[in-house]
Design an enzyme around this catalytic site. Structure first.
Site, PDB file in Angstrom:
ATOM      1  N   TYR A  24       0.809  -1.217   0.000  1.00  0.00           N
ATOM      2  CA  TYR A  24       0.000   0.000   0.000  1.00  0.00           C
ATOM      3  C   TYR A  24       0.848   1.275   0.000  1.00  0.00           C
ATOM      4  O   TYR A  24       0.293   2.377  -0.074  1.00  0.00           O
ATOM      5  CB  TYR A  24      -0.909   0.028   1.238  1.00  0.00           C
ATOM      6  N   HIS A  29      -4.170   6.388  -1.142  1.00  0.00           N
ATOM      7  CA  HIS A  29      -4.715   6.405   0.216  1.00  0.00           C
ATOM      8  C   HIS A  29      -3.619   6.568   1.267  1.00  0.00           C
ATOM      9  O   HIS A  29      -3.920   6.852   2.424  1.00  0.00           O
ATOM     10  CB  HIS A  29      -5.474   5.104   0.463  1.00  0.00           C
ATOM     11  N   ASN A  76      -9.551   2.357   8.181  1.00  0.00           N
ATOM     12  CA  ASN A  76     -10.907   2.518   8.704  1.00  0.00           C
ATOM     13  C   ASN A  76     -10.990   2.429  10.232  1.00  0.00           C
ATOM     14  O   ASN A  76     -12.053   2.686  10.804  1.00  0.00           O
ATOM     15  CB  ASN A  76     -11.837   1.467   8.088  1.00  0.00           C
TER      16      ASN A  76
END
Length: 205
Positions: A24, A29, A76
């Site tokens: 990632y 993000h 999240n």
């Protein structure tokens, strides 16, 4: 770093949001992580260590003690780490500067705000819910507009495009410079100096 405060005075927290894991690292993000890493590179003191469900490093920004953090709870659930960080240094939500991506801003745009809604960002939503107030300073870094036909989730979890990668270092450096101003001189000063470039895509994507 035991005790309620890093060095006996008021401690600021810089929290770059992202997802842990090398896969990632260069996704849209995770631009908050990249800014945290740049801030640590410029101002960090000592080694990075694990604390309060995050990777953290002490820093000193123009005399201000700062704890630079990258939550390891997944995007999240970022609020869990932020609450743990706040408790670990005895800070208030207003002592935190949260950095995150914003697909509703053109790539490279910076938006500092002292408070507000989550703007549809799940990580920021988790932070605001966990701390129980919307009065959390934040830095939004534009990664938009989203590609037509691509879901927002797929867009932000995809790597930066070729042209974006060519400009990414400059964007991250500028964001880190703005964050340093916000941490040392206050969010209002950073807003006046850095909230001028780019804007919202006309498509609203």
């Amino acid at each position: 770093m035991p005790g309620p405060q890093v060095g006996g005075g008021i401690v600021k927290l810089f929290v770059g949001l992202g997802n842990p894991g090398d896969e990632y690292r260069l996704t849209r993000h995770n631009v908050g992580f990249l800014v945290a890493e740049e801030l640590s590179r410029r101002h960090g003191e000592g080694a990075t260590e694990r604390r309060a469900r995050s990777l953290v490093q002490r820093a000193r920004v123009d005399g201000q003690e700062v704890l630079v953090a990258r939550p390891q709870t997944w995007m999240n659930r970022s609020g869990e780490a932020v609450v743990a960080l706040i408790q670990s240094v005895g800070a208030d939500p207003g002592d935190v500067l949260v950095a995150c991506d914003d697909l509703y801003l053109y790539f490279g745009s910076l938006r500092f705000r002292a408070r507000g809604s989550d703007g549809g960002h799940n990580g920021l939503a988790s932070v605001l819910e966990a701390v129980g107030t919307r009065d959390v300073p934040r830095l939004r870094i534009g990664v938009g507009p989203a590609v037509t036909g691509t879901t927002h989730a797929d867009f932000v979890l995809a790597p930066f495009g070729r042209d974006e990668r060519a400009a990414l270092a400059e964007v991250v450096e500028r964001a880190a410079a703005g964050a340093a101003v916000a941490l040392s001189d206050g969010i209002a000063v950073a807003m006046n100096r850095f909230n001028r470039r780019g804007g919202r895509p006309e498509s609203g994507a």
